[in-house]
Design a protein around this motif. Structure first.
Motif, PDB file in Angstrom:
ATOM      1  N   VAL A  32       0.853  -1.184   0.000  1.00 10.51           N
ATOM      2  CA  VAL A  32       0.000   0.000   0.000  1.00 10.51           C
ATOM      3  C   VAL A  32       0.893   1.241   0.000  1.00 10.51           C
ATOM      4  O   VAL A  32       1.886   1.303   0.740  1.00 10.51           O
ATOM      5  N   ILE A  33       0.547   2.218  -0.827  1.00 10.63           N
ATOM      6  CA  ILE A  33       1.201   3.525  -0.803  1.00 10.63           C
ATOM      7  C   ILE A  33       0.248   4.495  -0.125  1.00 10.63           C
ATOM      8  O   ILE A  33      -0.928   4.588  -0.491  1.00 10.63           O
ATOM      9  N   TYR A  34       0.737   5.221   0.883  1.00  9.18           N
ATOM     10  CA  TYR A  34      -0.116   6.167   1.584  1.00  9.18           C
ATOM     11  C   TYR A  34       0.653   7.463   1.831  1.00  9.18           C
ATOM     12  O   TYR A  34       1.833   7.575   1.537  1.00  9.18           O
ATOM     13  N   GLN A  38      -3.267  11.942   0.318  1.00  7.38           N
ATOM     14  CA  GLN A  38      -3.948  11.258  -0.781  1.00  7.38           C
ATOM     15  C   GLN A  38      -4.502   9.929  -0.285  1.00  7.38           C
ATOM     16  O   GLN A  38      -4.013   9.369   0.704  1.00  7.38           O
ATOM     17  N   PRO A  39      -5.535   9.406  -0.957  1.00  2.00           N
ATOM     18  CA  PRO A  39      -6.086   8.114  -0.537  1.00  2.00           C
ATOM     19  C   PRO A  39      -5.032   7.014  -0.647  1.00  2.00           C
ATOM     20  O   PRO A  39      -4.181   7.050  -1.539  1.00  2.00           O
ATOM     21  N   ARG A  96       4.494   8.065   0.521  1.00  2.00           N
ATOM     22  CA  ARG A  96       4.814   9.015  -0.552  1.00  2.00           C
ATOM     23  C   ARG A  96       5.765  10.074  -0.017  1.00  2.00           C
ATOM     24  O   ARG A  96       5.537  10.639   1.054  1.00  2.00           O
ATOM     25  N   VAL A  97       6.814  10.378  -0.773  1.00  2.00           N
ATOM     26  CA  VAL A  97       7.785  11.384  -0.342  1.00  2.00           C
ATOM     27  C   VAL A  97       8.204  12.243  -1.531  1.00  2.00           C
ATOM     28  O   VAL A  97       7.946  11.895  -2.691  1.00  2.00           O
TER      29      VAL A  97
END
Length: 209
Positions: A32-34, A38-39, A96-97
């Protein structure tokens, strides 16, 4: 800083234990990317490549690029799960970065110049490592691979605390400044001799009583 790398991922339409098991049977790892307001974005990434990255070192401190659905997303692995029995990789969380992102991570400490420490070389002292890594706040794209600790001049009884670490530019300490990182202790034989002397002294006092 470790060299960045790229994962080619697939968007996941199905979530849940059943869907995750199917992905793993097909050589993929659910992830999962969080973050970044963002969702969450469920994805699947290649198992073999991810597993090798995990065990090559620096997995949680190296920025990666995930290519999914025509997007290229910069991410930092934040957590992962292993099967408690098989020790296989079962899930990865990504954050996220960007170049502006400040993240809190744990970075390993490396010791140098042990031969220049009188307590180690001349007196056969022992380097007692209390913390093998240290928490820092750092730009996501400039996380140091390690924090170097110079042991030059340290003698038996000396210690190194987090506040004494030399950090790269832009990196600040996240741990307690008073946290002990390492110390130089007397040789084991000396400690044993002292313990033995205390026992003998106690035995003598008991006999006198």
């Amino acid at each position: 800083m470790s060299e960045s790398y790229t994962f080619k991922a697939e968007a996941r339409e199905k979530v849940g234990k059943g869907a995750a098991r199917e992905l793993r049977r097909n050589g993929l790892v659910p992830a999962v990317i969080y973050g970044d307001k963002q969702p969450p974005l469920p994805i699947a990434i290649p198992y073999k490549e991810t597993f090798l990255r995990l065990h090559s070192g620096g997995f949680l401190t190296t920025v990666a690029t995930v290519e999914v659905g025509g997007q290229s997303i910069q991410v930092l692995p934040k957590d992962y799960q292993l099967d408690v029995v098989k020790d296989t990789l079962t899930h990865v969380d990504f954050l996220r970065v960007s170049a502006r992102s400040i993240v809190t991570v744990r970075v390993p400490v490396h010791f140098v110049n042990e031969d220049e420490a009188p307590g180690l070389k001349g007196k056969d002292g022992v380097l007692n490592v209390v913390q093998h890594d240290v928490g820092v706040n750092a730009p996501a794209t400039s996380i140091p691979d390690a924090i170097t600790i110079d042991l030059t001049g340290l003698d038996i009884g000396d210690s190194v605390h987090a506040s004494q670490l030399t950090l790269p530019k832009g990196v600040t300490l996240a741990d307690d400044a008073d946290q002990a990182i390492a110390s130089i202790t007397p040789p084991v034989s000396d400690v044993e001799d002292e313990d033995g002397a205390e026992v003998e002294a106690a035995d003598d006092e008991a006999k006198e009583d």
